[in-house]
Design an enzyme around this catalytic site. Structure first.
Site, PDB file in Angstrom:
ATOM      1  N   GLU A  62      45.003  54.446 -37.494  1.00 47.35           N
ATOM      2  CA  GLU A  62      44.946  53.511 -38.612  1.00 47.35           C
ATOM      3  C   GLU A  62      43.940  52.406 -38.303  1.00 47.35           C
ATOM      4  O   GLU A  62      44.036  51.760 -37.267  1.00 47.35           O
ATOM      5  CB  GLU A  62      46.331  52.900 -38.841  1.00 47.35           C
TER       6      GLU A  62
ATOM      7  N   GLU B 276      51.915  58.181 -38.574  1.00 46.64           N
ATOM      8  CA  GLU B 276      51.831  58.366 -37.126  1.00 46.64           C
ATOM      9  C   GLU B 276      52.216  59.780 -36.699  1.00 46.64           C
ATOM     10  O   GLU B 276      51.535  60.394 -35.878  1.00 46.64           O
ATOM     11  CB  GLU B 276      52.705  57.346 -36.401  1.00 46.64           C
TER      12      GLU B 276
ATOM     13  N   PHE C  44      50.922  49.805 -32.353  1.00 49.44           N
ATOM     14  CA  PHE C  44      52.038  49.202 -31.621  1.00 49.44           C
ATOM     15  C   PHE C  44      52.879  50.297 -30.961  1.00 49.44           C
ATOM     16  O   PHE C  44      53.251  51.273 -31.606  1.00 49.44           O
ATOM     17  CB  PHE C  44      52.912  48.381 -32.565  1.00 49.44           C
TER      18      PHE C  44
ATOM     19  N   ASP D  48      55.798  50.423 -30.334  1.00 49.53           N
ATOM     20  CA  ASP D  48      57.083  50.625 -31.014  1.00 49.53           C
ATOM     21  C   ASP D  48      57.033  51.855 -31.928  1.00 49.53           C
ATOM     22  O   ASP D  48      58.051  52.488 -32.176  1.00 49.53           O
ATOM     23  CB  ASP D  48      57.424  49.396 -31.857  1.00 49.53           C
ATOM     24  N   PHE D  49      55.834  52.154 -32.425  1.00 50.52           N
ATOM     25  CA  PHE D  49      55.715  53.273 -33.360  1.00 50.52           C
ATOM     26  C   PHE D  49      55.778  54.624 -32.639  1.00 50.52           C
ATOM     27  O   PHE D  49      55.799  55.678 -33.283  1.00 50.52           O
ATOM     28  CB  PHE D  49      54.429  53.182 -34.187  1.00 50.52           C
TER      29      PHE D  49
ATOM     30  N   HIS E 254      57.836  45.056 -33.018  1.00 49.45           N
ATOM     31  CA  HIS E 254      56.418  45.073 -32.644  1.00 49.45           C
ATOM     32  C   HIS E 254      56.197  44.530 -31.237  1.00 49.45           C
ATOM     33  O   HIS E 254      55.139  43.971 -30.954  1.00 49.45           O
ATOM     34  CB  HIS E 254      55.582  44.232 -33.623  1.00 49.45           C
TER      35      HIS E 254
HETATM   36  C1  LIG Z   1      54.924  52.688 -39.094  1.00 51.67           C
HETATM   37  C2  LIG Z   1      53.947  51.582 -39.037  1.00 51.67           C
HETATM   38  N1  LIG Z   1      52.654  51.868 -38.818  1.00 51.67           N
HETATM   39  C3  LIG Z   1      51.744  50.888 -38.780  1.00 51.67           C
HETATM   40  C4  LIG Z   1      52.102  49.581 -38.950  1.00 51.67           C
HETATM   41  C5  LIG Z   1      51.074  48.467 -38.876  1.00 51.67           C
HETATM   42  N2  LIG Z   1      50.889  47.915 -40.211  1.00 51.67           N
HETATM   43  C6  LIG Z   1      51.496  46.787 -40.600  1.00 51.67           C
HETATM   44  S1  LIG Z   1      51.200  46.432 -42.210  1.00 51.67           S
HETATM   45  C7  LIG Z   1      50.224  47.782 -42.378  1.00 51.67           C
HETATM   46  C8  LIG Z   1      49.582  48.083 -43.683  1.00 51.67           C
HETATM   47  C9  LIG Z   1      50.616  48.302 -44.721  1.00 51.67           C
HETATM   48  O1  LIG Z   1      49.987  48.568 -45.932  1.00 51.67           O
HETATM   49  P1  LIG Z   1      50.871  48.596 -47.225  1.00 51.67           P
HETATM   50  O2  LIG Z   1      52.058  49.444 -46.993  1.00 51.67           O
HETATM   51  O3  LIG Z   1      49.987  48.945 -48.356  1.00 51.67           O
HETATM   52  O4  LIG Z   1      51.431  47.114 -47.384  1.00 51.67           O
HETATM   53  P2  LIG Z   1      50.595  45.789 -47.646  1.00 51.67           P
HETATM   54  O5  LIG Z   1      50.327  45.197 -46.311  1.00 51.67           O
HETATM   55  O6  LIG Z   1      49.377  46.154 -48.376  1.00 51.67           O
HETATM   56  O7  LIG Z   1      51.519  44.956 -48.433  1.00 51.67           O
HETATM   57  C10 LIG Z   1      50.146  48.491 -41.188  1.00 51.67           C
HETATM   58  C11 LIG Z   1      49.375  49.725 -41.001  1.00 51.67           C
HETATM   59  C12 LIG Z   1      53.474  49.315 -39.131  1.00 51.67           C
HETATM   60  N3  LIG Z   1      53.925  48.077 -39.247  1.00 51.67           N
HETATM   61  N4  LIG Z   1      54.359  50.323 -39.202  1.00 51.67           N
END
Ligand SMILES: Cc1ncc(C[n+]2csc(CCOP(=O)(O)OP(=O)(O)O)c2C)c(N)n1
Ligand SMILES: Cc1ncc(C[n+]2csc(CCOP(=O)(O)OP(=O)(O)O)c2C)c(N)n1
Ligand SMILES: [Mg+2]
Ligand SMILES: [Mg+2]
Lengths: 320, 340, 320, 340
Positions: free
Chosen positions: B44, B75, B98, B100-101, B144
């Site tokens: 990502e 993931e 992270f 954690d994932f 996290h």
């Molecule tokens: C399972 C997981 N993968 C990656 C992340 C890291 N991460 C945090 S917010 C985000 C983007 C999320 O995008 P979206 O679901 O569209 O929500 P937005 O931030 O746009 O509100 C990512 C990849 C995470 N928190 N959880």
């Protein structure tokens, strides 16, 4: 059809979120906030439109970008600020922080920092409601990025099989962090819930009245036992992915941001409707704003002044 | 202190530069990508954004979006794609941001990647690197902040790297990429800005070779990842009270260089294990039991673990700070074990 | 359009699978087989129809019910029997067993005992093929039960985004173990890949000619770089979930089984076509059967007589 | 030997019957379902089929399909549903069949269930039981044979049960269901048919209390789950050569009853830990380091671990048999440690 008082209430709620979030950004800039926060500014109509359609004892689940959902469901700004600052008085005694605010009082099952992490939890709460005949509806808020998580599909399949009272609300703000959703999302979004037989709808997420209409219809339907639903709310985050995401040119243009902020601001849009139809005067809206700003300032200051938990509390609440 | 096990021919003159930990990781990946077309990066926001931690900035410019690939937030899916691609001629690096994932990819990692070589009677190989992070204290709260390196370390078929310095990170990453097995590579998020000497000449560090980061006579502190710095800091404090601590860095939790660890303790007769994961059923427990068994007849004090407190990582700063091992805690433990 | 020789070849392959599986059941009944095995009897047309459309260097992934896929892709029965018996001469030196046969020679990436476990792996192999410009296609076989696994959706999304040459073949044999798929599967199955924009088709999985037609079309399309596809093959397992699943009345009726075996046997159906159109005589089909039966008996006996691996080998092949 | 920690009022007369391990588990669940409407069962083929192992046959007949619910093959999804349902008034039992599939639910378990109580500052609770199996030797190969109880044991917020007898299985299951925390309950697949005394009167066994299954003076064998039988078998063999072994069964890996374990070793001065999981970074390592630290000054020999061989479980019978701890291996180790 909601009456004008209801619209004014939605206006207040949206503005409360906006003003709350601006102060969160402030706290960050003033280096008063531990860690980061993901601001909901620009997306207020989604949370407010949907939550206005809910009963107090209905449940929501929320995300890393969760302050708007909390406030829309009725949380108090002071306890939220306290939580964001890691203070003992916060909703979670400072243990959760911005990404984990939870509150049984307002039916908030908690924000979840795992993208997609609340899909199954929300579905499980709907399972309880049905099993226990409570008539509660659960709203599962998530960003369009969560469409990448398999557990969402597992959950939707189960929800539809068991006709559970859950409404999945997908907030498509165009970006998964720093990547445009078209690079991560194949096909048509609403075809996904539809493939499981789930009723779905697309709505302009900047128009709170439209969100409320769709939301109430699907919430009522779920409450009547007619099964789950999915709402695709098209929206935009006006700020960075988180408060530290300042230089954004490499993934989106200033013009794009400008356009949304000028033309598609949900608060302006409802404000224009309310004043345009002479439902309220601009002066009244200004008074609302002043009142809320003062309230938010008080809440923030109270939180700043509040004490941290005692270090000994670190070991509490691990087990019930 | 940096007497490394360089497997390449030593050049006549080594020009050393200071790189941050993050830069060292990136340089290793870039060099291996230049060297081998089959190395690609999936994750990502790894491309234009250069990861959420901005560690890989610039790679997409050099290698293009075909080799540095932004993925959806899937993931399990893209880790599994990495496994399948690794079986069929690629050498993918998968970034799961992270640590954690990891919880989302354990099936792909432990049930698939780790077992395919064995289940196929040695016919298929999975030359895959999974990058993950560990480490708390970023005020990122419970989902996290975990250090979950114990989980993959438990599973035969996986190798697990926990580098502590820019130098090690670079040399170990290059070996991980060249390894024909699935390797989980843990980077401490708080270390990315830490600087250290990294020669400009190419070198690799073999997986499974511990390094003595500081020599000492009185007590051995075995430490992993960023806890090596904590151990070295504690050793300095101990010096002031006349305790001469040896710091051993296993560098990989699997293969585990039991000999170097046990030999050190045989010499010093006392041991502390410092790890940022949870102590219970964790990395510290394994290393502690290896020592307790292997150096049994030389030990003058019980092997003692200093690890994360047994709580989900709290958000609140004073609480979070209380959960992670500190120089002070290591110092106090060492002092007690040495009877001072 | 395949010629008659090709159909005869498909007949042989299907029959080979049938005769192989009958002997597997035999080995179990005679207590010669360690553990259990999941028989493919009844579903032969799916593997054979699809694999006939593949090149030798194309890849497949398979499932716990994988013997048919292996054989259809060209594996040798003797080495398969040996693997099923845990013998050193087996495809995986006895380390994999029935649920994990893998064979680089025939492009078999391996059977997978985690339901849905190969969806991402297959997609990854397709990623390699595209990246390395190999023109290889990957077929991912799975039962309809795998529709419950989120990773399938994550994989399909990625495959479509990246236009990967992978064909997902869903073998709907009506049951997830002991539960009818309608109790576990909401909506229309083919709407699921379609939601990701993936081309999909439904086919009578008992008619190998139909499977072959659909299979070749979608395999060719994938090979040309036009993207992934999904085939829903409707079929039925004639036997139990595994060899030990004898009393099945509590989840399906004898009549249902009888009906499928009599009316929908893929081998009978192709046989009737071949003899009905006088492409071959029944006598020739009988000779084919006798020849294959003798070959299978020899292969089985060879495997029975083959030695186990030496205990010391247990520690080999953990790391490459 | 079965002096149990019965928390209910002891009845005047205890009628004991023989039940299999599987029947004991089922009886515990049935009793709790009768007692509390909020207890429901979710999992693949748990209803008419009574699970893949036929352990729960009959429950759907008594409680109906609303409380004994067949699910799709969606381990992550229905475990998460269990978590959400547990938060909102139910007490679900989620069945994930083979323990290997834990790899699919680690996010729901470790990132969600384990942390929700803490992250919410104690406001939400997750009274959930996750049933899983462990144990090899069924010729099920690498993806259906693992003993992964070390993973959840590593995570604060979870409790983990590893019963060894029908009696314990019943009493511990009842406590697990009544517990307000997420509990992972591991049943050894090979034990389902093993019989043992189970009183017909109600009883529970608290989580976190070890039991001495056999008293002895010369060496302590700490064993978990089915390894308790292996340990007791070894103890019998040892008796023949004059070694009196004590067998301690922790019954839960978390909470871990360190005191009972350490006290036993303080008495015997020697210890072996037998666990069917992988030894490396596993349950045996934790218990061994607890002993090595806690009984340090009493130990006459190194604490030794006997655990699964570090290989993916092979299919081939002679190979698989070589990977799991045997009475012979425990016997030999004990003999060596006792210097005989
Ligand atoms: C399972 C997981 N993968 C990656 C992340 C890291 N991460 C945090 S917010 C985000 C983007 C999320 O995008 P979206 O679901 O569209 O929500 P937005 O931030 O746009 O509100 C990512 C990849 C995470 N928190 N959880
Ligand atoms: C992830 C996972 N969950 C559960 C199982 C146990 N299991 C083995 S086969 C099977 C049913 C599979 O049904 P389906 O996918 O339709 O394949 P079929 O057996 O009908 O060919 C189940 C649940 C498993 N192997 N993997
Ligand atoms: Mg978004
Ligand atoms: Mg099926």
């Amino acid at each position: 059809m909601p009456n004008n008082e209801a619209y004014l209430q939605m206006y207040r709620r949206m503005l409360a979120i906006r003003l709350f979030e601006e102060r969160v950004n402030d706290l960050y800039t003033r280096a008063l906030m531990p860690g980061l926060a993901h601001l909901y500014i620009g997306e207020e109509a989604v949370a407010v439109g949907v939550c206005e359609a809910l009963r107090k004892d209905d449940y929501i689940t929320s995300t890393h970008r969760g302050h708007g959902h909390c406030l829309a469901k009725g949380a108090s700004p002071d306890l939220m600020f306290a939580e964001l600052l890691g203070k003992k008085a916060g909703y979670c005694k400072g243990k959760g922080g911005s990404m984990h605010i939870a509150d049984p009082e307002t039916g908030n099952l908690g924000a979840n920092a795992i993208v997609g992490g609340s899909a199954a939890l929300a579905t499980g709460a709907a399972y309880s409601s049905k099993y226990l005949n409570q008539g509660r509806v659960v709203v599962c808020f998530f960003g369009e990025g969560a469409l990448g998580q398999g557990v969402l599909y597992e959950s939707m399949n189960l929800a539809q099989l068991w006709k559970l009272p859950v409404v999945y609300v997908c907030e498509n703000n165009l970006y998964n962090e720093y990547t445009h959703f078209t690079e991560t999302t194949a096909g048509e979004i609403v075809a996904r819930p539809a493939a499981f037989g789930i009723q779905s709808a697309t709505v302009d997420g900047q128009n709170v009245r439209a969100v409320y209409d769709v939301g109430s219809k699907l919430v009522d339907r779920a409450r009547k036992g007619e099964g789950p639903a999915f709402v695709l709310a098209n929206t935009y985050r006006f700020r960075g992915h988180h408060v530290g995401d300042i230089s954004r040119d490499y993934y989106r243009t200033k013009q794009e941001e400008q356009r949304w902020m000028e033309e598609r601001d949900p608060i302006k849009i409802l404000g224009a409707y309310l004043t345009g139809d002479h439902i309220v005067e601009q002066a009244e809206l200004d008074r609302v704003q002043d009142g809320l700003a003062a309230e938010m300032d008080r809440a923030m200051q109270w939180a700043i002044d509040a004490p941290y938990p005692a270090v000994e509390e670190v070991g509490e609440d691990v087990y019930a | 202190m940096h007497e490394t096990t360089d497997t390449t021919d030593a050049p006549a003159v080594t020009v050393s530069r200071e790189l941050t930990f993050g830069e060292a990781v990136k340089e290793a990946i870039a060099e291996e990508m230049r060297r081998d077309e089959r190395v690609v990066l999936l994750g990502e926001d790894v491309a234009e954004a250069g990861t959420a931690f901005k560690v890989l900035t610039g790679l997409v410019q050099e290698f293009g979006p075909k080799r540095v690939v932004d993925t959806p937030i899937s993931e399990a899916g893209f880790t599994g794609i990495g496994v399948g691609a690794a079986m069929t001629g690629m050498r993918p690096i998968v970034d799961i941001m992270f640590g954690d994932f990891l919880a989302l990819v354990m099936d792909q990692l432990a049930n698939q990647a780790a077992k395919i070589h064995y289940m196929s009677g040695g016919k298929w190989r999975v030359p895959l690197v999974v990058r993950a992070t560990l480490g708390a204290s970023r005020r990122s709260a419970a989902q996290h902040s975990q250090s979950l390196h114990a989980w993959p370390s438990h599973i035969p078929g996986l190798k697990v790297v926990v580098p502590s310095t820019p130098y090690d990170a670079k040399g170990l990453m290059k070996s991980a990429i060249r390894d024909d097995n699935p390797v989980v590579f843990f980077e401490d998020k708080m270390q990315y800005k830490v600087k250290g000497d990294v020669p400009s000449e190419e070198y690799t560090i073999p997986l499974g070779v511990a390094e003595v980061k500081r020599e000492g006579r009185d007590i051995t502190i075995v430490a992993t990842s960023s806890m090596v710095q904590v151990a070295v800091g504690a050793a300095r404090m101990l010096e002031a009270i006349g305790i001469d601590a040896e710091v051993v860095d296993p560098r990989t939790t699997w293969p585990l260089d039991e000999k170097t660890i046990v030999d050190s303790v045989k010499k010093t007769s006392r041991a502390i294990v410092v790890d940022e994961g949870y102590g219970r059923y964790g990395v510290a427990s394994e290393i502690a039991s290896v020592i307790a068994e292997g150096a049994f007849y030389n030990l003058d004090a019980p092997v003692t673990r200093v690890a994360a407190m047994h709580v989900p990582i709290p958000f609140s700063p004073p609480l979070e700070d209380a959960t992670i091992p500190t120089e002070k805690a290591v110092f106090d433990t060492a002092k007690r074990l040495c009877g001072k």
